[in-house]
Design a protein around this motif. Structure first.
Motif, PDB file in Angstrom:
ATOM      1  N   CYS A 150      17.005   1.643  12.366  1.00 21.20           N
ATOM      2  CA  CYS A 150      18.135   1.294  11.503  1.00 21.20           C
ATOM      3  C   CYS A 150      18.965   2.526  11.147  1.00 21.20           C
ATOM      4  CB  CYS A 150      17.604   0.638  10.222  1.00 21.20           C
ATOM      5  SG  CYS A 150      18.903  -0.017   9.154  1.00 21.20           S
ATOM      6  N   SER A 151      20.220   2.269  10.810  1.00 24.40           N
ATOM      7  CA  SER A 151      21.132   3.337  10.385  1.00 24.40           C
ATOM      8  C   SER A 151      20.877   3.690   8.909  1.00 24.40           C
ATOM      9  CB  SER A 151      22.568   2.857  10.576  1.00 24.40           C
ATOM     10  OG  SER A 151      22.785   1.720   9.777  1.00 24.40           O
TER      11      SER A 151
ATOM     12  N   LYS B 298       1.070   5.584  -1.361  1.00 22.76           N
ATOM     13  CA  LYS B 298       0.400   6.763  -1.923  1.00 22.76           C
ATOM     14  C   LYS B 298       1.042   7.210  -3.237  1.00 22.76           C
ATOM     15  CE  LYS B 298      -0.434  11.587  -0.574  1.00 22.76           C
ATOM     16  NZ  LYS B 298      -0.081  12.595   0.440  1.00 22.76           N
TER      17      LYS B 298
ATOM     18  N   LEU C 122       0.855  -1.196   0.000  1.00 22.17           N
ATOM     19  CA  LEU C 122       0.000   0.000   0.000  1.00 22.17           C
ATOM     20  C   LEU C 122       0.886   1.240   0.000  1.00 22.17           C
ATOM     21  CD1 LEU C 122      -3.193   0.605   2.037  1.00 22.17           C
ATOM     22  CD2 LEU C 122      -1.408   2.342   2.052  1.00 22.17           C
TER      23      LEU C 122
ATOM     24  N   ALA D  37       5.838   3.356   5.186  1.00 20.26           N
ATOM     25  CA  ALA D  37       5.439   4.596   4.501  1.00 20.26           C
ATOM     26  C   ALA D  37       5.785   5.793   5.365  1.00 20.26           C
ATOM     27  CB  ALA D  37       3.939   4.574   4.211  1.00 20.26           C
ATOM     28  N   ALA D  38       6.495   6.736   4.776  1.00 20.36           N
ATOM     29  CA  ALA D  38       6.899   7.923   5.528  1.00 20.36           C
ATOM     30  C   ALA D  38       7.440   8.977   4.578  1.00 20.36           C
ATOM     31  CB  ALA D  38       7.984   7.560   6.548  1.00 20.36           C
TER      32      ALA D  38
ATOM     33  N   LYS E 196       9.491  10.810  13.464  1.00 26.73           N
ATOM     34  CA  LYS E 196       9.681   9.354  13.613  1.00 26.73           C
ATOM     35  C   LYS E 196       9.679   8.974  15.098  1.00 26.73           C
ATOM     36  CE  LYS E 196      10.347   6.633  10.789  1.00 26.73           C
ATOM     37  NZ  LYS E 196       9.441   5.826   9.913  1.00 26.73           N
TER      38      LYS E 196
END
Ligand code: NAD
Ligand code: TYD
Length: 360
Positions: free
Chosen positions: A189-190, A40, A38, A88-89, A166
Motif C-alpha cells: 500500500c501507499s 508488543k 497481538l 506489526a513492524a 519489508k
C-alpha cells in the motif's frame, strides 16, 4: 459461558496506526470472529487507540513480541488461530536510518517467527487458513518525477533500511508459500493518513507543529512525491483481500492521489489555520527547509487497477474530505498527541528500545 467463534483471527500490530483501524473494523463487522490483537506496545503501539472496542466480547489483546517464537507457537495453539493479518513492524524510515538493526529484528526475524509458527500449527491442514502480510509500496523503490506507476509486477528495489526489511519479509512470505505451501497473500500500500498516526510521520507531525507554532522541517526542496490514502480505505481493502484475495497473490493498494510534499504542506497549513481560526497564511512562515533525508526516494505512485478489477475495491473518500477530517481529529485530540509525545512516554520508550534491539 464459553463463546463459540466461527474463526479466530490473529492481527499483529493492532495497537498501531493502521492496525487499530483494522481491528475496529473487524470487531464490528464480524461479531462471529474472535479478533486477537497481538502487539508488543512499542512507542508506536497505544491501547488508547482501541478504547472504544476493548470490552467487545469478540476482542482479545495479547502483549507479546512477534520475535518470541515459542510465544507465537503458544498463541496459535491456545487460540486455534486460522487466519493471520500481520501488520506489526517498525514503520518509520528516519528511525530505520538511525537504527537499522531494530528493523531487521522485528520486520524480518519477527515475520519469519510468525510464518514458522503458522506453518507448524497448520501443517497438512491448510485449507481455510490464510497468512496475510501487510506491506508497503516502498519495496518497489523510487519512480522518476513524471510517468510510471508501481504495478504488482515491478521488481523489488528498496533503498532505505525500512523498505529493505519489508522487501525481505515479503520474500520470506513468498518463500513459505512456494516451499511449504503456506496459504499466503501480500498487499503493498501507499502512504496512509488519518487518526491515530504517530506524530513522527509527516502529516500528524506538521499539524501538531502548526498548532504550536513550531518549525515545519521540509526535507530537501519539498519536491518528493507521495501517494496518499485515507487509512480507513486501506483497512477496508485489507478486509476485502483477506476474504476474497487469491492465495499466493499480491495486490497493490492506492488511491491515485499523488502530492508533492510542499503542495501537501500548503494544504495542511491552509486547513489547520482555518480550523484554528487564524488568518489565512499566518503559519506559512513556519516552513523550514532542512537537509534532505539520506537516500530519499523521489516518487511513489501506486497502480491499484488489479484490486479494482478483480475485487471491486475503490477508495471511498476524496482527499480534501480526508484531510479535513484528519486535521480536525488531531486538533480535537490534543490529549492523545500530548500523551504520545510526553517526556515520560519517550523516556520509557527510549529505555525499552535501547535494551531490546541493540545487538549485544
Ligand atoms: P505503526 O508504527 O503505527 O504500528 C506498528 C505496530 O506494531 C505498533 O502497535 C507496535 O507496537 C507494533 N510492533 C512493533 N514491533 C513489534 C513486535 N516486535 N512485536 C509485536 N508488535 C510490534 O505502523 P503502521 O503505520 O500502522 O503500519 C502497519 C503496517 O503497515 C506495517 O507493517 C507497515 O510496514 C505497513 N504499511 C504502512 C504504511 C503507512 O503509511 N503507515 C503504508 C503501507 C504499509
Ligand atoms: P513520512 O511520513 O516519513 O513517510 P515515508 O517516508 O514513509 O514516505 O514522510 C513523507 C514524506 O515527507 C517523505 O518524502 C519525507 C517527507 N518528510 C519531510 O519533509 N519532513 C519530515 O519531518 C518528515 C517526517 C517527512
Amino acid at each position: 459461558m464459553m463463546l463459540e467463534f466461527k474463526r479466530n483471527i490473529l492481527i499483529t500490530g493492532g495497537a498501531g496506526f493502521i492496525g487499530s483501524h483494522l481491528v475496529r473494523l473487524m470487531v464490528h463487522k464480524y461479531p462471529n470472529y474472535r479478533i486477537v490483537n497481538l502487539d508488543k506496545l512499542t512507542y508506536a503501539g497505544n491501547l488508547a487507540n482501541l478504547k472504544d472496542i476493548e470490552k467487545e466480547a469478540n476482542y482479545l489483546f495479547i502483549k507479546a513480541d512477534i520475535c518470541d517464537f515459542e510465544e507465537m507457537q503458544k498463541v496459535f495453539t491456545e487460540y486455534d488461530i486460522d487466519g493471520v493479518i500481520h501488520l506489526a513492524a517498525e514503520s518509520h524510515v528516519d528511525r530505520s536510518i538511525k537504527d537499522p538493526f531494530a528493523f531487521a529484528q522485528t520486520n524480518v526475524l519477527g515475520t519469519l517467527s510468525l510464518l514458522q509458527a503458522a506453518n507448524l500449527a497448520w501443517n497438512n491442514k491448510q485449507t481455510e487458513k490464510l497468512f496475510y502480510h501487510v506491506s508497503t509500496d516502498e519495496v518497489y523503490g523510487s519512480l522518476p518525477l513524471t510517468g510510471g506507476y508501481f504495478t504488482e509486477n515491478n521488481k523489488y528495489d528498496p533503498h532505505s533500511p525500512y523498505s529493505a526489511s519489508k522487501a525481505s519479509s515479503d520474500h520470506f512470505v513468498r518463500a513459505y508459500h512456494d516451499t511449504y505451501g503456506l496459504p499466503t497473500v501480500i498487499s503493498n500500500c501507499s502512504n496512509n493518513y488519518g487518526a491515530f498516526q504517530f506524530p513522527e510521520k509527516l502529516i500528524p507531525l506538521f499539524i501538531n507543529n502548526i498548532r504550536h507554532n513550531k518549525p515545519l522541517p521540509v526535507y530537501g526542496k519539498g519536491e518528493n512525491i507521495r501517494d496518499w490514502l485515507y487509512v480507513e480505505d486501506h483497512a477496508r481493502a485489507i478486509e476485502l483481500i483477506f476474504h476474497k484475495g487469491n492465495i499466493g497473490d499480491t495486490y497493490n493498494i492506492g488511491g491515485f492521489n499523488e502530492w508533492k510534499n510542499i503542495d501537501l504542506i500548503k494544504v495542511l497549513l491552509k486547513v489547520t489555520d482555518r480550523l484554528l481560526g487564524r488568518p489565512a497564511g499566518s503559519s506559512d512562515k513556519l516552513i523550514t527547509y532542512v537537509t534532505d533525508r539520506a537516500g530519499h526516494d523521489l516518487r511513489y505512485a501506486i497502480d491499484s487497477t488489479k484490486l479494482k478489477r478483480e475485487l471491486g475495491w475503490e477508495p471511498s473518500l476524496q482527499f480534501e474530505e480526508g484531510i479535513e477530517k484528519t486535521v480536525k481529529w488531531y486538533l480535537e485530540n490534543q490529549e492523545w498527541l500530548d500523551n504520545v509525545t510526553s517526556g515520560e512516554y519517550m523516556e520509557y520508550y527510549k529505555k525499552m528500545y535501547e535494551r531490546e534491539v541493540r545487538p549485544s
